[in-house]
Design a protein around this motif. Sequence first.
Motif, short mmCIF file in Angstrom:
data_model
loop_
_atom_site.label_atom_id
_atom_site.label_comp_id
_atom_site.label_asym_id
_atom_site.label_seq_id
_atom_site.Cartn_x
_atom_site.Cartn_y
_atom_site.Cartn_z
N GLY A 121 0.82 -1.21 0.00
CA GLY A 121 0.00 0.00 0.00
C GLY A 121 0.85 1.25 0.00
O GLY A 121 1.83 1.34 0.73
N SER A 122 0.48 2.21 -0.86
CA SER A 122 1.30 3.42 -0.99
C SER A 122 0.52 4.68 -0.66
O SER A 122 0.77 5.75 -1.21
CB SER A 122 1.84 3.53 -2.43
OG SER A 122 0.80 3.92 -3.31
N GLY A 123 -0.45 4.55 0.25
CA GLY A 123 -1.09 5.75 0.78
C GLY A 123 -0.14 6.44 1.74
O GLY A 123 1.04 6.08 1.84
N ALA A 124 -0.64 7.43 2.47
CA ALA A 124 0.22 8.21 3.37
C ALA A 124 0.95 7.32 4.38
O ALA A 124 2.15 7.47 4.59
CB ALA A 124 -0.61 9.28 4.09
N ILE A 125 0.24 6.36 5.00
CA ILE A 125 0.86 5.52 6.03
C ILE A 125 1.98 4.67 5.43
O ILE A 125 3.10 4.63 5.96
CB ILE A 125 -0.19 4.61 6.73
CG1 ILE A 125 -1.19 5.47 7.54
CG2 ILE A 125 0.47 3.60 7.65
CD1 ILE A 125 -2.37 4.69 8.11
N GLU A 166 16.40 -2.08 3.05
CA GLU A 166 16.05 -2.20 1.63
C GLU A 166 14.52 -2.26 1.58
O GLU A 166 13.92 -3.17 2.16
CB GLU A 166 16.64 -3.48 1.03
CG GLU A 166 18.15 -3.46 0.86
CD GLU A 166 18.60 -2.43 -0.17
OE1 GLU A 166 17.88 -2.25 -1.17
OE2 GLU A 166 19.66 -1.81 0.04
N VAL A 167 13.90 -1.30 0.92
CA VAL A 167 12.44 -1.18 0.97
C VAL A 167 11.82 -1.34 -0.42
O VAL A 167 12.27 -0.72 -1.39
CB VAL A 167 12.01 0.18 1.57
CG1 VAL A 167 10.49 0.34 1.55
CG2 VAL A 167 12.53 0.33 3.00
N THR A 168 10.78 -2.18 -0.49
CA THR A 168 9.97 -2.32 -1.71
C THR A 168 8.54 -1.94 -1.37
O THR A 168 7.99 -2.41 -0.36
CB THR A 168 10.00 -3.77 -2.24
OG1 THR A 168 11.35 -4.14 -2.49
CG2 THR A 168 9.17 -3.91 -3.51
N VAL A 169 7.94 -1.06 -2.18
CA VAL A 169 6.54 -0.67 -2.00
C VAL A 169 5.73 -1.26 -3.14
O VAL A 169 6.09 -1.12 -4.31
CB VAL A 169 6.39 0.88 -2.00
CG1 VAL A 169 4.90 1.27 -1.92
CG2 VAL A 169 7.16 1.51 -0.86
N VAL A 170 4.61 -1.93 -2.79
CA VAL A 170 3.73 -2.50 -3.81
C VAL A 170 2.38 -1.81 -3.74
O VAL A 170 1.78 -1.68 -2.66
CB VAL A 170 3.57 -4.03 -3.59
CG1 VAL A 170 2.48 -4.59 -4.49
CG2 VAL A 170 4.88 -4.74 -3.87
#
Length: 467
Positions: free
Chosen positions: A182-186, A200-204
């Motif tokens: 989830g790429s909302g504010a939180i 190391e961060v991955t956003v889906v």
Amino acid sequence: MMAETSFDLIVVGSGPGGYVAAIRAAQLGMKTAVVERDQLGGICLNWGCIPTKALLRSAEVYRTFQHAKDYGLSAEKIGFDNAAVVKRSRAVSRQLNQGVGHLLKKNKVTVIQGTATLKGGGKLEVADKDGKTTGYAARSIIVATGARPRVLPGLEPDKKLIWTYFEAMVPEAMPKSLLVMGSGAIGIEFASFFRTMGAEVTVVEILPQILPVEDEEIAAHARKQLEKQGIRILTKTKVAKLKKGADSVTATLEDEAGKASELTVERVISAVGVVGNVENLGLENTKVKTERGVIVTHGFGRTDEPGVYAIGDVAGPPMLAHKASHEGVLCVEAIAGQHPHEMDKLKIPGCTYCHPQVASVGLTEAKAKAAGYEVRVGKFPFIGNGKAIALGEAEGLVKTVFDAKTGQLLGAHMVGAEVTELIQGYVVAMNLETTEQELMQTVFPHPTLSEMMHESVLSAYGRAIHF
């Protein structure tokens, strides 16, 4: 069961909606009580808005240390103490939690610890931690029970390997790798924090853009900066499966074409939205209706049950603390027979505290066009601003959207340093129904970041000076 205790108003929940409503009611002379099952200040103060800002401040200072050379400074052996970072964040929350308690006491609001159940007819029951119940009666009841993290079937958090924001705020150790769903504010705030601290961060994100409620151009700018910091962002992608190992999670990711890939990380953060706390409230004893996990309201928090009101996250989007507080004040003033103005949801600002920050109010360019407006759009980049360059924060953009026919400010959207503080200038302007002429004639102080707000307005009318 003890004899009923009567109040003019009982508020269920003491978050930024509930405690503010209670204080306003007390100011208006109502005998008021607040029922709280956990901590005063609710999620926002204890597990949301405030402690995350404390964590992000630690990250910001750490980032600045890492770039000391850019400022002609030297800092050696830079590191962090994970436990101390978390401890500071918790201490900030504790201080504010105590502050809410003090404010309620000062305003003579009765605080009742326990879990409330509505019984209908202006009555409710509160069960304490031992299960002992006490009956209360009130002419008006405000439900301000907030929301909790949404859970997706098959992707349920276990609080050890798969976190909600609760666990993400108090990590025992900094994970080396992390998947954010989830790429909302939180989601984006946590991605920004953990990346700065070395993970190391991955956003889906299942949708085509990150920060889906933001203007497309602003979101694209933010994405570019986050990717430059090393965050991997996968849009139009879903997490199909999570397989837990001893100290890791393997995620099966699917793109829009259905092509699957696997990613193994130490921890997963589920940030796929929130859902209203409508269960176990005794709503079935009343005429209160719910829809899509929130309480249905009809202006000033009124529900279908006379004398029962709902405000904040439990009453639907936008699920923001400042919306809840304002809604609480309006609801109480309406109960008191005053005539407050209805809240205009288009004039509620939204802020995301990642690096770079994102802030907005009103219609995006796309939504303004979809609503039938002929628009004039102004833009001004941070690179054209002296203060931004002096700060070493020259990446960013200010964008303003006007109605071409009337000059009405329809929306303002920003990405860059301190934009969460700047946005309020446009919010005030929109509330005062300011036109482009009045904004152009306003003198902005120099050298400040706020000058970009002026230049963006000028730009919409072909008059920008510094770009």
